[in-house]
Each structure stands twice: as C-alpha cells, then as structure tokens.
Design a protein around this motif. Structure first.
Motif, PDB file in Angstrom:
ATOM      1  N   ASP A   1      45.443  36.094  63.935  1.00  0.00           N
ATOM      2  CA  ASP A   1      45.338  36.976  62.791  1.00  0.00           C
ATOM      3  C   ASP A   1      46.723  36.980  62.128  1.00  0.00           C
ATOM      4  O   ASP A   1      47.652  37.592  62.629  1.00  0.00           O
ATOM      5  N   ALA A   2      46.810  36.240  61.030  1.00  0.00           N
ATOM      6  CA  ALA A   2      48.129  35.994  60.426  1.00  0.00           C
ATOM      7  C   ALA A   2      48.864  37.292  60.099  1.00  0.00           C
ATOM      8  O   ALA A   2      50.066  37.407  60.284  1.00  0.00           O
ATOM      9  N   LYS A   3      48.131  38.278  59.642  1.00  0.00           N
ATOM     10  CA  LYS A   3      48.757  39.525  59.242  1.00  0.00           C
ATOM     11  C   LYS A   3      49.400  40.235  60.436  1.00  0.00           C
ATOM     12  O   LYS A   3      50.492  40.755  60.369  1.00  0.00           O
ATOM     13  N   LYS A   4      48.641  40.201  61.542  1.00  0.00           N
ATOM     14  CA  LYS A   4      49.126  40.858  62.745  1.00  0.00           C
ATOM     15  C   LYS A   4      50.355  40.141  63.284  1.00  0.00           C
ATOM     16  O   LYS A   4      51.341  40.773  63.665  1.00  0.00           O
ATOM     17  N   VAL A   5      50.278  38.812  63.294  1.00  0.00           N
ATOM     18  CA  VAL A   5      51.403  38.041  63.805  1.00  0.00           C
ATOM     19  C   VAL A   5      52.646  38.298  62.964  1.00  0.00           C
ATOM     20  O   VAL A   5      53.740  38.468  63.480  1.00  0.00           O
ATOM     21  N   ASN A   6      52.461  38.378  61.651  1.00  0.00           N
ATOM     22  CA  ASN A   6      53.580  38.676  60.767  1.00  0.00           C
ATOM     23  C   ASN A   6      54.269  39.957  61.149  1.00  0.00           C
ATOM     24  O   ASN A   6      55.487  40.031  61.219  1.00  0.00           O
ATOM     25  N   ALA A   7      53.454  40.991  61.350  1.00  0.00           N
ATOM     26  CA  ALA A   7      54.014  42.290  61.685  1.00  0.00           C
ATOM     27  C   ALA A   7      54.739  42.217  63.022  1.00  0.00           C
ATOM     28  O   ALA A   7      55.831  42.760  63.181  1.00  0.00           O
TER      29      ALA A   7
ATOM     30  N   ARG B   1      54.990  57.115  45.405  1.00  0.00           N
ATOM     31  CA  ARG B   1      55.436  55.717  45.298  1.00  0.00           C
ATOM     32  C   ARG B   1      55.975  55.218  46.631  1.00  0.00           C
ATOM     33  O   ARG B   1      55.718  54.094  47.039  1.00  0.00           O
ATOM     34  N   ILE B   2      56.733  56.075  47.300  1.00  0.00           N
ATOM     35  CA  ILE B   2      57.294  55.667  48.594  1.00  0.00           C
ATOM     36  C   ILE B   2      56.150  55.397  49.571  1.00  0.00           C
ATOM     37  O   ILE B   2      56.147  54.406  50.295  1.00  0.00           O
ATOM     38  N   GLN B   3      55.171  56.268  49.511  1.00  0.00           N
ATOM     39  CA  GLN B   3      54.006  56.093  50.376  1.00  0.00           C
ATOM     40  C   GLN B   3      53.314  54.766  50.075  1.00  0.00           C
ATOM     41  O   GLN B   3      52.968  54.002  50.975  1.00  0.00           O
ATOM     42  N   GLN B   4      53.170  54.487  48.786  1.00  0.00           N
ATOM     43  CA  GLN B   4      52.544  53.237  48.366  1.00  0.00           C
ATOM     44  C   GLN B   4      53.357  52.031  48.851  1.00  0.00           C
ATOM     45  O   GLN B   4      52.811  51.034  49.320  1.00  0.00           O
TER      46      GLN B   4
ATOM     47  N   TYR C   1      54.278  47.110  52.007  1.00  0.00           N
ATOM     48  CA  TYR C   1      55.212  46.272  52.755  1.00  0.00           C
ATOM     49  C   TYR C   1      55.004  46.288  54.258  1.00  0.00           C
ATOM     50  O   TYR C   1      55.292  45.314  54.927  1.00  0.00           O
ATOM     51  N   LEU C   2      54.546  47.395  54.794  1.00  0.00           N
ATOM     52  CA  LEU C   2      54.430  47.443  56.250  1.00  0.00           C
ATOM     53  C   LEU C   2      53.016  47.739  56.710  1.00  0.00           C
ATOM     54  O   LEU C   2      52.743  47.788  57.900  1.00  0.00           O
ATOM     55  N   ASN C   3      52.119  47.950  55.725  1.00  0.00           N
ATOM     56  CA  ASN C   3      50.734  48.179  56.090  1.00  0.00           C
ATOM     57  C   ASN C   3      50.562  49.433  56.954  1.00  0.00           C
ATOM     58  O   ASN C   3      49.735  49.464  57.847  1.00  0.00           O
ATOM     59  N   VAL C   4      51.375  50.423  56.695  1.00  0.00           N
ATOM     60  CA  VAL C   4      51.172  51.723  57.349  1.00  0.00           C
ATOM     61  C   VAL C   4      51.058  52.772  56.256  1.00  0.00           C
ATOM     62  O   VAL C   4      51.588  52.605  55.170  1.00  0.00           O
TER      63      VAL C   4
ATOM     64  N   LEU D   1      57.777  62.432  55.354  1.00  0.00           N
ATOM     65  CA  LEU D   1      56.811  61.346  55.526  1.00  0.00           C
ATOM     66  C   LEU D   1      56.453  61.326  57.008  1.00  0.00           C
ATOM     67  O   LEU D   1      57.334  61.199  57.851  1.00  0.00           O
ATOM     68  N   ILE D   2      55.167  61.496  57.287  1.00  0.00           N
ATOM     69  CA  ILE D   2      54.755  61.557  58.686  1.00  0.00           C
ATOM     70  C   ILE D   2      54.083  60.234  59.065  1.00  0.00           C
ATOM     71  O   ILE D   2      53.104  59.837  58.447  1.00  0.00           O
ATOM     72  N   PHE D   3      54.601  59.580  60.067  1.00  0.00           N
ATOM     73  CA  PHE D   3      54.025  58.322  60.551  1.00  0.00           C
ATOM     74  C   PHE D   3      53.305  58.573  61.866  1.00  0.00           C
ATOM     75  O   PHE D   3      53.901  59.064  62.814  1.00  0.00           O
ATOM     76  N   ASP D   4      52.009  58.238  61.893  1.00  0.00           N
ATOM     77  CA  ASP D   4      51.300  58.316  63.172  1.00  0.00           C
ATOM     78  C   ASP D   4      51.748  57.179  64.076  1.00  0.00           C
ATOM     79  O   ASP D   4      51.866  57.320  65.279  1.00  0.00           O
ATOM     80  N   SER D   5      51.937  56.026  63.457  1.00  0.00           N
ATOM     81  CA  SER D   5      52.442  54.898  64.236  1.00  0.00           C
ATOM     82  C   SER D   5      53.515  54.220  63.406  1.00  0.00           C
ATOM     83  O   SER D   5      53.452  54.193  62.187  1.00  0.00           O
ATOM     84  N   ASN D   6      54.488  53.696  64.092  1.00  0.00           N
ATOM     85  CA  ASN D   6      55.597  53.051  63.410  1.00  0.00           C
ATOM     86  C   ASN D   6      55.609  51.582  63.822  1.00  0.00           C
ATOM     87  O   ASN D   6      55.809  51.274  64.985  1.00  0.00           O
ATOM     88  N   PRO D   7      55.358  50.675  62.884  1.00  0.00           N
ATOM     89  CA  PRO D   7      55.250  49.267  63.257  1.00  0.00           C
ATOM     90  C   PRO D   7      56.530  48.711  63.874  1.00  0.00           C
ATOM     91  O   PRO D   7      56.482  47.787  64.677  1.00  0.00           O
ATOM     92  N   LEU D   8      57.674  49.294  63.526  1.00  0.00           N
ATOM     93  CA  LEU D   8      58.930  48.745  64.048  1.00  0.00           C
ATOM     94  C   LEU D   8      59.117  49.036  65.528  1.00  0.00           C
ATOM     95  O   LEU D   8      59.861  48.373  66.211  1.00  0.00           O
TER      96      LEU D   8
END
Lengths: 178, 153
Positions: free
Chosen positions: A9-15, A76-79, A84-87, A103-110
């Motif tokens: 899954d290219a998107k997942k691998v990218n992340a 805009r920041i949310q957008q 960019y990070l799909n979160v 800004l509340i993140f349930d999950s943080n990709p980093l």
C-alpha cells in the motif's frame, strides 16, 4: 513481479518511510547533542524551515484566500495536516478572546513506532510540528506561539498542540538595511 | 500522493543539518548513517509478508523494482552485474536530483543528495543478510549510478 508490487500500500509505506526517517534523524541528534533541550531546538528549527517551504505548496495547491481571523487559520492548519500527513486533528479549547486554540491528535503518524525511554522525558519528539506551523504562518504574516500541552509519548491520552496568536507581522525593512 | 513534498523537504533539511553540524569539511558519513538506520528498519516493514528471496540476484531485483518504486516513485532504469558481487544501478532521473538545475556547476553539490540513498540501500541489504558497500556516481544531473559492492568474507 507484478504480483509482488500489488502487495504494498504505497500510501502506508510512504508514511512509514517518513516516520522511520524522522526517527533516524532524532536518534542522530540525540547522539550529536548532549543536551535534550538542544535537540528540541534543532527539531523546531528544522520544522520551521520546512514550514516556510510547505506553505508555498499549500497555497498553490488549495488556492486558499487570506485568513481574516484565527478561526479560519485553524481550519487551514487542520486541512494542511490532512493533506500532508493524512491525519485529522480536531480543533477545540478556544480561549475566550479567540486567539488561542488546541489541535488534538488521536494518533500521531510521527510517533507510530516510538517509545520514549525514561531518561528522555524532556524530549519533545514532535517538535517539528510546532516549528512547521510557526514557519508556515510567519510566511503569511502571522506570528504565533506553538507548544505541546499533552503528548501521547508521555502517557497522555491524546496529543494536544496549542497555538497562540501573538501579533500580525507588518511589512518591514529587511534586517540590516536600516 | 501529497506526502512526497513533505519527505522532500525533510530530506533537504536532513542534508542541511548534517552538513552544518560539521562545518570544517563536508563529511557525508552522518548522512549515510541516517540512511542506513532508516533502510534497515524500513525493510523489516516491507518484507514482513514476503517469501524468502532465493538468492542475491533476486534480492537485488527486489531493491530495484519494489523498493525503488515505493521510495523513488519509479523503477531503476538499468541494473547490471558482473555476477561476482558488483552491481550497478542506474537511475536516469533520480528523485532528489530532479529539482536541481542540470548545469555542470551544480555537480559539486550532488554528493550531498545521494549520500542518504547510499545508506538507505546499504541498510536495506544489510537487514536482508547482504553486507555491502554502496557508492554513488553522478556524472550529469539528474542521472545517478549506484555501485553496490557485496563484501564476502
């Protein structure tokens, strides 16, 4: 070979690639600097530089008009995080003066594969986010302050990034020319 | 694929960071090492469900097709080998070099942008059980050749 390619899954691998690269960078910095505060500062600076460039891409991509109040800026920041990070962070905890929000993140990709060891509780692993927001907003003449109020890596339920409006930047003579 | 630009920016900043932190002379080993650790971990995620590779050549083929497509959004243009452990991977439009102008005066800066990838490939191979030395050669931007020398001992 075609059978193999479809496995990914290219998107997942990218992340994941981004996450791992970022992790390697943080590790290297921890090795380079003795002081965790210095690492935080460096990460913030890197984020700042990235934000300055990403805002160009963001404005070109979304054709967003100028924001007239912080509420729009928050959207805009949310957008941007979604693009960019799909979160999708949620926006909440507005201050009464409407100049400060979270800004509340349930999950943080980093931080997907990350666990902080005991002796690094001062490390703000995702400092790059706050730098990014600061850098990007500075390019649209907004000075903000940005910090982490909660962090999942430190045992909180969510990651909370707080953004506070400081002032509107005016066009000025470049430094060193007055 | 909007995340590409994010990674491009991050990569540029990593290059900046590594160059700036030892300003006396340009030392690319840190950059290579960051690539190495990334590649080493990444391959573990990528090959999780993959069957074991038959031999070295098949591993190389994996690097040149799947791995390259995922990271660099294109396949390599050419893979050559002397069947004695030397592989040459050619990419005619290498992702990190495509945004640099093609003149010869930028050529001296090219090594900074390929060092990370050298490490990335070395790390990936290393976790697949192949010890190697990876070097890159840029003759004209944006084409790039990677020389992979397998260390046997």
């Amino acid at each position: 070979m075609s059978r193999q390619t479809s496995r990914f899954d290219a998107k997942k691998v990218n992340a994941e690639f981004l996450t791992l690269t970022y992790g390697a960078l943080v590790t290297q910095m921890l090795r380079d600097f003795e002081n965790v505060e210095d690492v935080n500062k460096q990460l913030e600076r890197i984020g700042y530089n990235m934000g300055m460039r990403l805002i160009e891409d963001f404005l070109a991509r979304t054709q967003a008009p100028r924001c007239l109040e912080m509420r729009e800026t928050a959207d805009r920041i949310q957008q941007a995080f979604r693009i960019y990070l799909n979160v999708q962070p949620s926006i909440s905890n507005w201050s009464p003066a409407l100049d400060e929000f979270s800004l509340i993140f349930d999950s943080n990709p980093l931080t997907e594969f990350v666990e902080l060891p005991q002796d690094l509780t001062n490390l703000r692993y995702s400092s790059i986010f706050s730098g990014c927001i600061r850098g990007a907003l500075e390019m649209v003449q907004l000075e903000v302050q940005c910090w982490f109020a909660q962090d999942q890596l430190k045992g909180d339920n969510v990651t909370e990034l707080r953004v506070k409006f400081i002032r509107r930047l005016e066009d000025a003579i470049p430094a060193g020319e007055d | 694929m909007c995340e590409d630009i994010v990674f491009d920016c991050l990569h540029a900043e990593i290059v900046n960071y590594c160059i700036a932190s030892n300003n006396k002379h340009v030392d690319l080993s840190t950059l290579e090492y960051i690539g190495f650790t990334t590649g080493y971990r990444l391959i573990e995620r990528l090959t999780r469900d993959a069957p074991r590779f038959k031999d070295e050549l098949e591993t190389m083929k994996f690097i040149c097709t799947d791995f390259w497509t995922l990271i660099y959004k294109k396949q390599v243009d050419n893979l050559r080998t002397n069947n004695h452990g030397t592989y040459v991977v050619q990419d005619k439009a290498f992702r990190f070099l495509t945004r640099i102008s093609t003149g010869s005066q930028q050529l001296e800066h090219a090594p900074k942008f390929v060092a990370f990838t050298c490490g990335l490939v070395r790390g990936a191979l290393s976790n697949l059980g192949i010890n190697s030395t990876v070097t890159a050669e840029v003759q004209s931007i944006p084409a790039c050749k990677f020389h992979i020398e397998v260390n046997r001992n």
